[in-house]
Design a protein around this motif. Structure first.
Motif, PDB file in Angstrom:
ATOM      1  N   MET A 162      13.079 -36.660   2.827  1.00 35.03           N
ATOM      2  CA  MET A 162      12.680 -35.269   2.679  1.00 35.03           C
ATOM      3  C   MET A 162      13.831 -34.360   3.068  1.00 35.03           C
ATOM      4  N   LYS A 163      14.117 -33.391   2.216  1.00 38.84           N
ATOM      5  CA  LYS A 163      15.240 -32.499   2.447  1.00 38.84           C
ATOM      6  C   LYS A 163      14.865 -31.393   3.437  1.00 38.84           C
ATOM      7  N   PRO A 164      15.778 -31.044   4.359  1.00 42.88           N
ATOM      8  CA  PRO A 164      15.471 -29.988   5.324  1.00 42.88           C
ATOM      9  C   PRO A 164      15.583 -28.579   4.764  1.00 42.88           C
ATOM     10  N   VAL A 165      16.200 -28.428   3.579  1.00 39.16           N
ATOM     11  CA  VAL A 165      16.395 -27.095   2.987  1.00 39.16           C
ATOM     12  C   VAL A 165      16.046 -27.151   1.505  1.00 39.16           C
ATOM     13  N   HIS A 166      15.366 -26.110   1.030  1.00 40.80           N
ATOM     14  CA  HIS A 166      15.076 -25.967  -0.393  1.00 40.80           C
ATOM     15  C   HIS A 166      15.521 -24.583  -0.856  1.00 40.80           C
ATOM     16  N   SER A 167      16.145 -24.504  -2.017  1.00 41.94           N
ATOM     17  CA  SER A 167      16.532 -23.218  -2.606  1.00 41.94           C
ATOM     18  C   SER A 167      15.417 -22.765  -3.539  1.00 41.94           C
ATOM     19  N   LEU A 168      14.831 -21.594  -3.229  1.00 44.97           N
ATOM     20  CA  LEU A 168      13.670 -21.117  -3.971  1.00 44.97           C
ATOM     21  C   LEU A 168      13.872 -19.668  -4.392  1.00 44.97           C
ATOM     22  N   PRO A 169      13.265 -19.286  -5.513  1.00 46.30           N
ATOM     23  CA  PRO A 169      13.477 -17.925  -6.041  1.00 46.30           C
ATOM     24  C   PRO A 169      12.622 -16.890  -5.330  1.00 46.30           C
ATOM     25  N   GLY A 170      13.129 -15.672  -5.303  1.00 46.78           N
ATOM     26  CA  GLY A 170      12.397 -14.544  -4.752  1.00 46.78           C
ATOM     27  C   GLY A 170      12.870 -13.271  -5.414  1.00 46.78           C
ATOM     28  N   LEU A 171      12.335 -12.152  -4.963  1.00 43.14           N
ATOM     29  CA  LEU A 171      12.691 -10.847  -5.506  1.00 43.14           C
ATOM     30  C   LEU A 171      13.112  -9.951  -4.351  1.00 43.14           C
ATOM     31  N   ALA A 172      14.380  -9.576  -4.324  1.00 37.65           N
ATOM     32  CA  ALA A 172      14.894  -8.692  -3.275  1.00 37.65           C
ATOM     33  C   ALA A 172      14.602  -7.247  -3.658  1.00 37.65           C
ATOM     34  N   VAL A 173      13.965  -6.534  -2.751  1.00 39.46           N
ATOM     35  CA  VAL A 173      13.598  -5.138  -2.992  1.00 39.46           C
ATOM     36  C   VAL A 173      14.398  -4.265  -2.027  1.00 39.46           C
ATOM     37  N   THR A 174      15.209  -3.365  -2.572  1.00 33.87           N
ATOM     38  CA  THR A 174      16.030  -2.465  -1.767  1.00 33.87           C
ATOM     39  C   THR A 174      15.857  -1.030  -2.263  1.00 33.87           C
ATOM     40  N   ARG A 175      16.520  -0.084  -1.596  1.00 35.14           N
ATOM     41  CA  ARG A 175      16.454   1.311  -2.035  1.00 35.14           C
ATOM     42  C   ARG A 175      17.075   1.493  -3.413  1.00 35.14           C
ATOM     43  N   GLU A 176      17.979   0.594  -3.766  1.00 33.58           N
ATOM     44  CA  GLU A 176      18.639   0.707  -5.065  1.00 33.58           C
ATOM     45  C   GLU A 176      17.836   0.075  -6.197  1.00 33.58           C
ATOM     46  N   GLY A 177      16.773  -0.651  -5.853  1.00 30.79           N
ATOM     47  CA  GLY A 177      15.973  -1.301  -6.893  1.00 30.79           C
ATOM     48  C   GLY A 177      15.658  -2.739  -6.514  1.00 30.79           C
ATOM     49  N   THR A 178      15.349  -3.551  -7.483  1.00 32.47           N
ATOM     50  CA  THR A 178      15.005  -4.952  -7.256  1.00 32.47           C
ATOM     51  C   THR A 178      15.958  -5.858  -8.007  1.00 32.47           C
ATOM     52  N   ARG A 179      16.094  -7.080  -7.499  1.00 36.19           N
ATOM     53  CA  ARG A 179      16.916  -8.077  -8.178  1.00 36.19           C
ATOM     54  C   ARG A 179      16.413  -9.469  -7.800  1.00 36.19           C
ATOM     55  N   ALA A 180      16.594 -10.382  -8.722  1.00 35.10           N
ATOM     56  CA  ALA A 180      16.195 -11.759  -8.478  1.00 35.10           C
ATOM     57  C   ALA A 180      17.184 -12.422  -7.518  1.00 35.10           C
ATOM     58  N   VAL A 181      16.668 -13.216  -6.598  1.00 34.15           N
ATOM     59  CA  VAL A 181      17.518 -13.915  -5.634  1.00 34.15           C
ATOM     60  C   VAL A 181      17.062 -15.369  -5.512  1.00 34.15           C
ATOM     61  N   ILE A 182      17.981 -16.193  -5.086  1.00 37.23           N
ATOM     62  CA  ILE A 182      17.679 -17.570  -4.714  1.00 37.23           C
ATOM     63  C   ILE A 182      18.017 -17.714  -3.237  1.00 37.23           C
ATOM     64  N   ARG A 183      17.034 -18.070  -2.429  1.00 39.01           N
ATOM     65  CA  ARG A 183      17.239 -18.182  -0.993  1.00 39.01           C
ATOM     66  C   ARG A 183      17.114 -19.638  -0.541  1.00 39.01           C
ATOM     67  N   ALA A 184      17.961 -20.016   0.404  1.00 39.75           N
ATOM     68  CA  ALA A 184      17.844 -21.321   1.057  1.00 39.75           C
ATOM     69  C   ALA A 184      16.814 -21.199   2.171  1.00 39.75           C
ATOM     70  N   LEU A 185      15.719 -21.922   2.061  1.00 36.93           N
ATOM     71  CA  LEU A 185      14.621 -21.838   3.016  1.00 36.93           C
ATOM     72  C   LEU A 185      14.440 -23.175   3.731  1.00 36.93           C
ATOM     73  N   PRO A 186      14.206 -23.133   5.039  1.00 36.23           N
ATOM     74  CA  PRO A 186      14.016 -24.391   5.769  1.00 36.23           C
ATOM     75  C   PRO A 186      12.670 -25.006   5.444  1.00 36.23           C
ATOM     76  N   GLU A 187      12.647 -26.305   5.317  1.00 37.30           N
ATOM     77  CA  GLU A 187      11.397 -27.023   5.094  1.00 37.30           C
ATOM     78  C   GLU A 187      10.739 -27.316   6.442  1.00 37.30           C
ATOM     79  N   GLU A 188       9.438 -27.392   6.442  1.00 37.85           N
ATOM     80  CA  GLU A 188       8.710 -27.897   7.602  1.00 37.85           C
ATOM     81  C   GLU A 188       7.616 -28.815   7.109  1.00 37.85           C
TER      82      GLU A 188
END
Length: 271
Positions: free
Chosen positions: A1-27
């Protein structure tokens, strides 16, 4: 089992939104069993599981030394991991005293404990190990630990526990989504590597709560250095167990509480 997974999200800022891929720890749920009976289920990072299981067994008082383990194995299942111990001799009373059903969140170290007395059980005194640390070693400890956290560098979402040996620096570190688990992993790694926990200091990225002092005392570690604050009762326990507690260790300074004689502060007290 991998300790980290890269998963998609949506970053929301004052300038707008953009698609992101974040490295998230597994549990994942890790079941620790002794002689065929599950003692605890903890949510852990799926790395260094053998270290975690051995550290848990020692810090919870199920075993006093590794020689009481007859055999051990880690078994991966589709929904989690099982760490299986088979113990030599009769350890039934120790198992009964520390019986838990811990399926709660990683931030809780006392979920489901059977007795209020067990939550604040008497701790062994760590004695007077020949350990002395300098002000500079304490002040730099947590920043040095940051350099030994690859999982944190990837995710910014995990804790760490490290072992600082006087004159040698930080010689070992372990990471986990749970601060209790990270400490258990460190304790287990020290024991499995034949290192004496009383010969150095435990360094934590977290606050110091009661269960962190309990685990340090069971490992016979005489010094705790933490990036954040202790609770009042944790400080009382550290005093009773003979543990030196240095907190708020960051930005080149720290607060020194119980048993300060092990630390050479280098100058006179300033009111």
């Amino acid at each position: 089992m991998k300790p980290v997974h890269s998963l998609p999200g949506l970053a929301v800022t004052r300038e707008g939104t953009r698609a992101v891929i974040r490295a998230l720890p597994e549990e994942v749920p890790v079941a620790v069993s002794f002689d065929g009976t599950t003692l605890a289920v903890m949510m852990c990072s799926p790395a260094d599981i053998a270290d975690f299981a051995h550290g848990f067994a020692l810090s919870e008082g199920v075993i006093d030394r590794l020689g009481q383990i007859e055999s051990f194995e880690v078994v991966e299942h589709p929904n989690g991991i099982e760490a299986r111990f088979w113990l030599a001799g009769d350890r039934s009373e120790a198992l009964k005293a520390r019986r838990r059903q811990m399926t709660g969140p990683v931030g809780c170290g006392l979920c489901g404990i059977d007795s209020l007395d067990e939550a604040l059980r008497p701790l062994p005194h760590v004695g007077q190990p020949a350990i002395a640390l300098t002000r500079a070693e304490i002040a730099a400890a947590t920043e040095t630990l940051r350099g030994h956290q690859p999982l944190h560098d990837q995710t910014r979402a995990v804790h760490a526990a490290g072992f600082l040996r006087p004159g040698e620096g930080l010689v070992l570190a372990r990471e986990d989504v749970g601060r209790h688990n990270a400490l258990d992993k460190l304790i287990g790694a020290l024991a499995r590597g034949g290192s004496d926990a009383s010969a150095g200091a435990i360094v934590l990225t977290s606050r110091v709560s009661v269960e962190m002092v309990q685990k340090a005392a069971m490992a016979r570690s005489a010094v705790i250095i933490a990036a954040s604050a202790p609770t009042a009762h944790a400080l009382r326990l550290a005093e009773e167990a003979g543990i030196t507690l240095a907190a708020f260790a960051r930005a080149g300074g720290f607060d020194l509480y119980s048993h300060p004689d092990r630390i050479d502060t280098g100058d006179a007290h300033v009111a």
